[in-house]
Scaffold this motif. Structure first.
Motif, PDB file in Angstrom:
ATOM      1  N   ALA A   1       0.988  -1.191   0.096  1.00 27.19           N
ATOM      2  CA  ALA A   1       0.104   0.007  -0.162  1.00 27.19           C
ATOM      3  C   ALA A   1       1.034   1.154  -0.036  1.00 27.19           C
ATOM      4  CB  ALA A   1      -0.935   0.092   1.251  1.00 27.19           C
TER       5      ALA A   1
ATOM      6  N   GLU B   1      -3.491   1.793  -8.926  1.00 29.43           N
ATOM      7  CA  GLU B   1      -4.169   0.480  -8.532  1.00 29.43           C
ATOM      8  C   GLU B   1      -4.122  -0.486  -9.517  1.00 29.43           C
ATOM      9  OE1 GLU B   1      -5.220   3.657  -8.141  1.00 29.43           O
ATOM     10  OE2 GLU B   1      -6.729   3.899  -6.311  1.00 29.43           O
ATOM     11  N   LYS B   2      -4.454  -0.173 -10.729  1.00 33.10           N
ATOM     12  CA  LYS B   2      -4.571  -1.081 -11.608  1.00 33.10           C
ATOM     13  C   LYS B   2      -3.433  -1.484 -12.449  1.00 33.10           C
ATOM     14  CE  LYS B   2      -7.045  -1.165 -16.329  1.00 33.10           C
ATOM     15  NZ  LYS B   2      -7.713  -0.461 -17.103  1.00 33.10           N
TER      16      LYS B   2
ATOM     17  N   GLY C   1      -7.435   5.447 -11.462  1.00 38.78           N
ATOM     18  CA  GLY C   1      -7.016   4.116 -10.832  1.00 38.78           C
ATOM     19  C   GLY C   1      -5.932   3.654 -11.320  1.00 38.78           C
TER      20      GLY C   1
ATOM     21  N   LYS D   1      -2.514  -0.877  -3.349  1.00 33.29           N
ATOM     22  CA  LYS D   1      -3.581  -0.077  -2.570  1.00 33.29           C
ATOM     23  C   LYS D   1      -3.225   1.429  -2.141  1.00 33.29           C
ATOM     24  CE  LYS D   1      -6.994  -0.543   1.132  1.00 33.29           C
ATOM     25  NZ  LYS D   1      -8.266  -0.377   0.171  1.00 33.29           N
ATOM     26  N   LEU D   2      -4.066   2.432  -2.311  1.00 32.72           N
ATOM     27  CA  LEU D   2      -3.705   3.739  -1.872  1.00 32.72           C
ATOM     28  C   LEU D   2      -4.433   3.850  -0.472  1.00 32.72           C
ATOM     29  CD1 LEU D   2      -4.175   5.788  -5.255  1.00 32.72           C
ATOM     30  CD2 LEU D   2      -2.098   5.039  -3.962  1.00 32.72           C
TER      31      LEU D   2
ATOM     32  N   ASN E   1      -4.363   9.755  -6.483  1.00 38.13           N
ATOM     33  CA  ASN E   1      -5.449   9.329  -5.742  1.00 38.13           C
ATOM     34  C   ASN E   1      -6.690   9.758  -6.655  1.00 38.13           C
ATOM     35  OD1 ASN E   1      -7.444   8.048  -3.945  1.00 38.13           O
ATOM     36  ND2 ASN E   1      -7.528  10.072  -2.798  1.00 38.13           N
TER      37      ASN E   1
END
Ligand SMILES: Cc1ncc(COP(=O)(O)O)c(C=O)c1O
Length: 355
Positions: free
Chosen positions: A91, A109-110, A106, A115-116, A101
């Motif tokens: 994260a 994340e992607k 995304g 994970k943020l 963010n």
């Protein structure tokens, strides 16, 4: 023989607004550098003489261990940099307002698979205490492991970290086994405003990986992942390619970055943009029904004014409403914003508020 068609003029090249520093065109010196790099053949994918020279130039700004990997855009720099700093269960702690963010669809994340973990901040800046709201739970298999702190300099709210504040954040992160990433999409504006070399608040302050921004400071396109902690460098070239950020004709990205960094173009552009923001803030400060909402420290001015005034102004000048719930707007200045642009805009704001 047919003669080449005249290029279509689809926009007014003398029209500028306050929407974003990436609405601006290309600085003439960067454009000239592109032209100078043209012609002949050069090895593709970064084995060209411009990218080689760029390494020396980045080392002159960030110290002897810096390694620069040119990429196309800021989202790509962030994703590639963060990928090199994280594992599959990692994260990243960031401010709620961080570009990673709110404005990257995304992608971290992607594409980076992280994970943020975000924290609200009063002014876009993290502090060690704010980091601790999310930096916990190591060893707990139920929680994505906080491995990186990401900060933005200058921030998305136009504010700045002092070098000592970054040092404190980096010490705090490193003591907890975390690494530090800096989104430096507007790093030049920060250095210009702080009046210190960029190295002072990056390498010297303990930043491990920097996303260096060129686009907002006068390039057509071009950013770089700058690895300051050499242990993190080996994976970058593979991550850059697999994140689709490896330019085959890299000489043209590198030539632009060279134009910015070899002399003082980066600083001249940033100083000018910052000065235009300060001029705008000074001109509208104290107007009735207008409140400047954030400290004006780099090249952004945030203000709240009545929504009907904003709507009328937006018909004549380009700028964004930042927060529709409060009516807060953002006015960005760029390397090519002129004093006349600022004065005309400030006069229009004043006329509407006082008329
Ligand atoms: C803070 C910040 N980081 C990164 C970026 C990079 O974005 P892009 O992927 O559009 O180059 C931006 C652009 O708006 C930004 O403001």
């Amino acid at each position: 023989m047919t003669s080449p068609a005249e290029p279509l003029e689809l926009h007014d090249p003398s029209s500028r607004g306050f929407a974003s520093d990436n609405y601006a065109g290309i600085h003439p010196e960067a454009l000239a550098a592109l032209a100078a790099a043209n012609g002949g053949h050069q090895v593709s994918y970064g084995d060209d003489v411009y990218t080689a020279r760029l390494q020396e130039v980045f080392r002159s700004h960030f110290g002897p261990d810096a390694q620069a990997f040119p990429v196309f855009n800021g989202t790509g720099a962030n994703v590639v940099g963060l990928s090199a700093m994280t594992g599959r269960w990692s994260a990243v702690v960031a401010a709620e307002t961080a570009h990673i963010n709110v404005d990257e669809c995304g992608a971290p994340e992607k594409v980076a698979g992280i994970k943020l973990l975000t924290v609200p901040t009063p002014d876009g800046r993290l502090t060690p205490e704010l980091v601790d709201r999310q930096a916990w739970g190591w060893g707990d298999e139920h929680r994505a492991q906080p491995h990186v702190v990401s900060l933005t300099q200058s921030t998305e709210l136009g504010t700045l970290y002092e070098p000592g504040q970054i040092r404190a954040l980096a010490d705090h992160a490193h003591e907890r086994g975390m690494l530090v990433h800096m989104d430096g999409s507007r790093i030049a504006n920060a250095a210009a405003a702080l009046d210190v070399p960029m190295q002072k608040f990056t390498t010297d302050a303990g930043v491990d990986v920097l996303s260096f921004g060129g686009t907002k400071n006068g390039l057509m396109l071009g950013e770089a992942v700058v690895v300051l902690n050499p242990e993190l460098a080996p994976s970058i070239k593979y991550l850059r390619k697999s994140a689709m950020q490896l330019a085959s004709k890299m000489r043209f990205v590198s030539a632009q970055l060279l134009a910015l960094l070899e002399g003082d173009l980066w600083l001249r552009n940033a100083r000018h943009a910052n000065a235009m923001a300060a001029r705008l803030a000074a001109a509208v400060q104290g107007l009735p029904r207008l409140e400047i909402t954030r400290p004006v420290q780099a090249n952004a001015v945030f203000a709240i004014l009545p929504k009907d005034v904003t709507e009328r102004l937006q018909k004549r000048f380009r700028f964004y409403t930042w927060d529709f719930s409060t009516g807060e707007v953002r006015w960005m200045t760029a390397f090519d914003t002129t004093e006349e642009d600022v004065d005309a805009f400030a006069a229009a704001i004043a006329a509407d508020l006082t008329g």
